[in-house]
Motif scaffolding. Structure first.
Motif: not given
Length: 344
Positions: A67, A84, A91, A93, A262, A304, A306, A308, A312
């Protein structure tokens, strides 16, 4: 601050509103030191994940960083999004996106609502322990009837959320997200439109006791290409997706459970469909996958991002815990100089 627009349509937020929101929320953070991208954290063992590819056996790779901790203005550097979507980072953040007072106000606004059960994809299954303030586009796009309901709901959704949060003196968090992106990125951000109809963004979800979301992935390209009523390949070409991110903004979190899990798994569509069909539900059982290499226990007010398209899930909330309350949407990255397109 200029409001960037997209040729497929955009949010109709006026320039004055965007400027006001950007100044209000960026000024609040101006005195705080800008968070630098976190260096790769030392670990006794590397974080492993499985990556499925279309024409090769499954391979294993290691996240270089699980992250990065950032602030929204840091997204002016497109390398964070590229890292990412390439799987280099698990992730992104953004702690403190909301103040504790803002999070508490959103919880007060949402808790009295008799929000709808969460519809699972395009199936008739309903997850009673997860409640939504609206249906997702993905759950509606394969049915003419449901699609018409979605677009009808879109007309009133934004006004409803503005009024709902306005009772607490607040602005819908996705509007704030878009305003900050317009201030930070050259390409800005906008609400997505398809077929000349605007979608909406910022569904709020209440994960009640034992509420969980099974491992799954979300891919608008796949949904549109496979939909009988929205087989609009030319629209996808115009949007020029280069990646799809999920947004999870927690307003209230339980002490135990509710983590965002994740994986680095990019599963071919055919394999994903076969696994979902075999399971008889909307996702893949937790036990059918290796342990997730990234488990995020977000604090209230933390946003957050991420990938997709990778697997997840949201872990279950024990019966003795308070609900997990979060706002979610998707964001399509179409390149550094194009708007980030936002929808739910």
């Amino acid at each position: 601050t200029k409001l960037r627009t997209h040729n497929l349509g955009s949010s109709r937020l006026c320039t004055r509103t965007i400027t006001m929101l950007a100044q209000r929320h960026l000024t609040r953070h101006a005195a705080q030191p800008r968070l630098a991208a976190a260096r790769p954290r030392a670990s006794r063992r590397p974080q492993q994940c499985v990556c499925y590819v279309q024409e090769a056996p499954a391979i294993t790779h290691t996240f270089q960083e699980t992250q990065r901790t950032l602030s929204i203005p840091d997204l002016a550097d497109e390398d964070h999004i590229r890292s990412l979507l390439s799987g280099k980072v698990g992730a992104l953040r953004f702690p403190g996106f909301e103040t504790p007072e803002e999070s508490a106000g959103i919880v007060r606004a949402l808790m009295p609502l008799g929000v709808d059960s969460y519809q699972l994809g395009n199936s008739s299954l309903m997850l009673e322990t997860v409640r939504n303030t609206g249906n997702s586009f993905q759950s509606c796009c394969k049915s003419e009837e449901h699609l018409a309901e979605y677009h009808e709901q879109a007309k009133d959704f934004t006004r409803f959320m503005v009024q709902l949060y306005g009772r607490e003196g607040l602005t819908p968090p996705v509007d704030i997200f878009i305003a900050q992106l317009c201030a930070a990125r050259k390409g800005g951000a906008a609400i997505m439109s398809l077929q000349h109809k605007q979608l909406y963004a910022g569904i709020a979800r209440v994960f009640r006791q034992m509420g969980a979301i099974l491992p799954h992935n979300d891919d608008l390209n796949r949904e549109l290409r496979g939909a009988g009523v929205l087989n609009r390949v030319e629209e996808l070409a115009a949007v020029d997706f280069q990646g799809q991110m999920g947004l999870d903004l927690c307003h209230q979190v339980p002490d135990v459970g509710g983590e965002l899990a994740l994986w680095g798994i990019l599963m071919p569509n055919a394999e994903y469909a076969a696994r979902v069909k075999a399971g008889g539900t909307y996702g893949i059982p937790f036990e059918a996958l290796p342990p997730p290499p990234v488990m995020i226990k977000a604090a209230a007010g933390e946003l957050v991002l991420f990938d997709s398209r990778r697997m997840h899930a949201v872990m279950g909330v024990p019966e003795d815990q308070r609900p997990r309350i979060a706002t979610s949407c998707f964001t399509a990255w179409c390149g550094a100089e194009k708007p980030l397109l936002v929808w739910s």
